[in-house]
Write a protein that holds these residues in place. Sequence first.
Motif, PDB file in Angstrom:
ATOM      1  N   ALA A  65       0.836  -1.202   0.000  1.00 42.87           N
ATOM      2  CA  ALA A  65       0.000   0.000   0.000  1.00 42.87           C
ATOM      3  C   ALA A  65       0.873   1.256   0.000  1.00 42.87           C
ATOM      4  O   ALA A  65       0.588   2.230  -0.711  1.00 42.87           O
ATOM      5  N   MET A  66       1.945   1.237   0.782  1.00 40.73           N
ATOM      6  CA  MET A  66       2.853   2.377   0.832  1.00 40.73           C
ATOM      7  C   MET A  66       3.557   2.573  -0.515  1.00 40.73           C
ATOM      8  O   MET A  66       3.632   3.684  -1.040  1.00 40.73           O
ATOM      9  N   ASP A  67       4.067   1.486  -1.093  1.00 34.40           N
ATOM     10  CA  ASP A  67       4.739   1.569  -2.391  1.00 34.40           C
ATOM     11  C   ASP A  67       3.788   2.089  -3.470  1.00 34.40           C
ATOM     12  O   ASP A  67       4.166   2.907  -4.310  1.00 34.40           O
ATOM     13  N   THR A  68       2.551   1.627  -3.408  1.00 33.23           N
ATOM     14  CA  THR A  68       1.545   2.088  -4.365  1.00 33.23           C
ATOM     15  C   THR A  68       1.268   3.572  -4.166  1.00 33.23           C
ATOM     16  O   THR A  68       1.114   4.320  -5.140  1.00 33.23           O
ATOM     17  N   GLY A  69       1.215   4.010  -2.931  1.00 31.62           N
ATOM     18  CA  GLY A  69       1.017   5.432  -2.648  1.00 31.62           C
ATOM     19  C   GLY A  69       2.150   6.283  -3.195  1.00 31.62           C
ATOM     20  O   GLY A  69       1.916   7.359  -3.753  1.00 31.62           O
ATOM     21  N   VAL A  70       3.380   5.809  -3.069  1.00 33.79           N
ATOM     22  CA  VAL A  70       4.536   6.527  -3.626  1.00 33.79           C
ATOM     23  C   VAL A  70       4.411   6.602  -5.151  1.00 33.79           C
ATOM     24  O   VAL A  70       4.624   7.661  -5.759  1.00 33.79           O
ATOM     25  N   PHE A  71       4.057   5.481  -5.771  1.00 34.48           N
ATOM     26  CA  PHE A  71       3.857   5.443  -7.224  1.00 34.48           C
ATOM     27  C   PHE A  71       2.811   6.478  -7.638  1.00 34.48           C
ATOM     28  O   PHE A  71       3.029   7.261  -8.564  1.00 34.48           O
ATOM     29  N   ASN A  72       1.678   6.499  -6.943  1.00 34.94           N
ATOM     30  CA  ASN A  72       0.605   7.432  -7.277  1.00 34.94           C
ATOM     31  C   ASN A  72       1.021   8.885  -7.050  1.00 34.94           C
ATOM     32  O   ASN A  72       0.683   9.772  -7.843  1.00 34.94           O
ATOM     33  N   LEU A  73       1.751   9.138  -5.965  1.00 36.72           N
ATOM     34  CA  LEU A  73       2.217  10.490  -5.682  1.00 36.72           C
ATOM     35  C   LEU A  73       3.170  10.984  -6.778  1.00 36.72           C
ATOM     36  O   LEU A  73       3.077  12.137  -7.220  1.00 36.72           O
ATOM     37  N   LEU A  74       4.071  10.115  -7.215  1.00 38.13           N
ATOM     38  CA  LEU A  74       4.989  10.502  -8.297  1.00 38.13           C
ATOM     39  C   LEU A  74       4.212  10.892  -9.553  1.00 38.13           C
ATOM     40  O   LEU A  74       4.515  11.900 -10.197  1.00 38.13           O
ATOM     41  N   TRP A  75       3.189  10.116  -9.903  1.00 39.88           N
ATOM     42  CA  TRP A  75       2.391  10.440 -11.092  1.00 39.88           C
ATOM     43  C   TRP A  75       1.615  11.728 -10.894  1.00 39.88           C
ATOM     44  O   TRP A  75       1.438  12.505 -11.843  1.00 39.88           O
ATOM     45  N   ALA A  76       1.144  11.981  -9.696  1.00 41.97           N
ATOM     46  CA  ALA A  76       0.418  13.228  -9.435  1.00 41.97           C
ATOM     47  C   ALA A  76       1.338  14.431  -9.636  1.00 41.97           C
ATOM     48  O   ALA A  76       0.945  15.433 -10.253  1.00 41.97           O
ATOM     49  N   VAL A  77       2.573  14.341  -9.149  1.00 44.17           N
ATOM     50  CA  VAL A  77       3.525  15.441  -9.311  1.00 44.17           C
ATOM     51  C   VAL A  77       3.855  15.640 -10.788  1.00 44.17           C
ATOM     52  O   VAL A  77       3.906  16.779 -11.280  1.00 44.17           O
ATOM     53  N   VAL A  78       4.062  14.551 -11.518  1.00 49.89           N
ATOM     54  CA  VAL A  78       4.337  14.667 -12.958  1.00 49.89           C
ATOM     55  C   VAL A  78       3.166  15.346 -13.662  1.00 49.89           C
ATOM     56  O   VAL A  78       3.360  16.227 -14.504  1.00 49.89           O
ATOM     57  N   THR A  79       1.953  14.970 -13.311  1.00 55.19           N
ATOM     58  CA  THR A  79       0.779  15.571 -13.935  1.00 55.19           C
ATOM     59  C   THR A  79       0.726  17.075 -13.671  1.00 55.19           C
ATOM     60  O   THR A  79       0.481  17.868 -14.590  1.00 55.19           O
ATOM     61  N   VAL A  80       0.981  17.471 -12.440  1.00 51.75           N
ATOM     62  CA  VAL A  80       0.985  18.902 -12.106  1.00 51.75           C
ATOM     63  C   VAL A  80       2.076  19.621 -12.892  1.00 51.75           C
ATOM     64  O   VAL A  80       1.840  20.702 -13.460  1.00 51.75           O
ATOM     65  N   LEU A  81       3.261  19.036 -12.970  1.00 48.40           N
ATOM     66  CA  LEU A  81       4.342  19.660 -13.737  1.00 48.40           C
ATOM     67  C   LEU A  81       3.980  19.798 -15.210  1.00 48.40           C
ATOM     68  O   LEU A  81       4.323  20.794 -15.859  1.00 48.40           O
TER      69      LEU A  81
END
Length: 148
Positions: free
Chosen positions: A121-137
């Motif tokens: 769950a934690m690893d998945t959260g990190v994966f999702n957070l990285l994609w969220a930051v890329v999307t914002v950028l």
Amino acid sequence: MTKFLLSVHVLAAIITVGPVTVAASMFPATARRAAVAEHSPAILGTLHRICRVYALIGIIVPAFGLLTALSLGVLGDVWLVTSIGLTAAAAGVLALLVLPGQQKILADLSGTGPSLIRRLAMDTGVFNLLWAVVTVLMIVRPGSTTGV
């Protein structure tokens, strides 16, 4: 040509990254329920297959992203270099942590401890957070000429 490349890049991101993000996010909670026989383990297999298949197809996202960046002449911009690095990190988390974690749980659901599911769950959260930051950028593009 730039508009075509950008369109394929954005569509590919929506069509491939979205399902991986959702399926990966659903996997830990579904694994918890399947471990206590509230859900069929077959659902986990389907979620894992979605993650695996869409991750492979998702390779077209950075490929068309790079082609778009070349076409726009922004390949050296800091926001894009940062996005490329974060995309590589997200791909690494998915390939090295999320997918193998899912595979471990699928291999022995009855012997899976809560700590492995929490870790996934934690690893998945990190994966999702990285994609969220890329999307914002990709939307904000700091220092770009869009006036944002």
